[in-house]
Design a protein around this motif. Sequence first.
Motif, PDB file in Angstrom:
ATOM      1  N   UNK A   1       0.834  -1.206   0.000  1.00 55.99           N
ATOM      2  CA  UNK A   1       0.000   0.000   0.000  1.00 55.99           C
ATOM      3  C   UNK A   1       0.870   1.258   0.000  1.00 55.99           C
ATOM      4  N   UNK A   2       1.881   1.267   0.868  1.00 51.40           N
ATOM      5  CA  UNK A   2       2.765   2.444   0.917  1.00 51.40           C
ATOM      6  C   UNK A   2       3.525   2.619  -0.383  1.00 51.40           C
ATOM      7  N   UNK A   3       4.002   1.501  -0.956  1.00 52.33           N
ATOM      8  CA  UNK A   3       4.725   1.597  -2.227  1.00 52.33           C
ATOM      9  C   UNK A   3       3.821   2.101  -3.344  1.00 52.33           C
ATOM     10  N   UNK A   4       2.557   1.649  -3.358  1.00 52.41           N
ATOM     11  CA  UNK A   4       1.630   2.124  -4.385  1.00 52.41           C
ATOM     12  C   UNK A   4       1.309   3.610  -4.252  1.00 52.41           C
ATOM     13  N   UNK A   5       1.090   4.067  -3.011  1.00 56.96           N
ATOM     14  CA  UNK A   5       0.806   5.489  -2.805  1.00 56.96           C
ATOM     15  C   UNK A   5       2.010   6.362  -3.172  1.00 56.96           C
ATOM     16  N   UNK A   6       3.191   5.936  -2.758  1.00 54.52           N
ATOM     17  CA  UNK A   6       4.382   6.714  -3.079  1.00 54.52           C
ATOM     18  C   UNK A   6       4.630   6.721  -4.586  1.00 54.52           C
ATOM     19  N   UNK A   7       4.382   5.570  -5.249  1.00 57.85           N
ATOM     20  CA  UNK A   7       4.563   5.518  -6.694  1.00 57.85           C
ATOM     21  C   UNK A   7       3.601   6.442  -7.429  1.00 57.85           C
ATOM     22  N   UNK A   8       2.359   6.525  -6.958  1.00 56.89           N
ATOM     23  CA  UNK A   8       1.407   7.454  -7.590  1.00 56.89           C
ATOM     24  C   UNK A   8       1.846   8.895  -7.383  1.00 56.89           C
ATOM     25  N   UNK A   9       2.383   9.213  -6.196  1.00 57.35           N
ATOM     26  CA  UNK A   9       2.887  10.570  -5.970  1.00 57.35           C
ATOM     27  C   UNK A   9       4.049  10.884  -6.899  1.00 57.35           C
TER      28      UNK A   9
END
Length: 296
Positions: free
Chosen positions: A1-9
């Motif tokens: 989840x954290x990797x996905x959110x950071x990747x979208x940012x």
Amino acid sequence: LCAGLFGKAVMLAWLGQRVTGRQGTGALSHPAVAVLIGGVLVLALYLMPVLGFLVYKLLGLLGLGAVVYTLILAARAHQAAKEGPRGASAAAFGAAPSGSVSPGPSGNAGSAPSGSPSSAPSGSTSSTPSGSAAAASGAAPPPGAAPAPDPRGPSPAPEAPPTQAPPPITASLPRAGFWIRIGALLLDAILVGFLTGVFRHGHHFELLVLAAYGAVMWKLRGSTIGGIVFDLRVVRLDGREVDWETAIVRALGCFLSLAVAGLGFFWIAFDEQKQAWHDKIAGTVVVRVAKGTPLV
């Protein structure tokens, strides 16, 4: 989840920088402003019925791929920085100095002086091997005759040096610690979570797929994709290969390690053998292999 959110940012910041087109100093070059501009642009695309869904999936795929690729590059750079001094020292010891070969004397010590006669006296005995052989046989070889064959036969061709076999991967290798195993597990969870998120949403479904994925990879390759990236290998304590029974029992034991607030995984940090609960159930350990050892 954290990797996905950071990747979208990261993807939003990239879109914002493309829109502003400024890489120098100023308020618009700040990453937060770039993320805000990219977010407004993507929000406008989300309002479109079909295009919004495609942009949402594509943005998540590219963002997650950017994070995973950056982690792999960072791990490779860290490993190259550790192996750099070793390779330089090995090359320094293995290289021959430029002045190690000294030139021979200008004249041949065994050659006759320029003023010596061209032929020895008839009654003298030659000191060369051919002369001694001719004296032993009782007759000198005729001029232009081919040399006699070597009675020992042709010399055998030099054998190629044997290739050194890779060391066996057993439980005697250094054990993998808590953080590197959690990093490998996180990478596997990200990959499985992305695949299950594309086809179906559900936390329990993702755990089942992750367990099945781990059992198959442990049996076929001895490690998962995350373990291959971090040079980890699952081995049995009795020295035998990981069979289907061991892989399935270990995968099911992971649910027990996760049931009590993940205490079975945290057990790695405190156990002397660096074993989790599912390792103790299946009789396995996770070891660290040398860099370059083929796992696939």
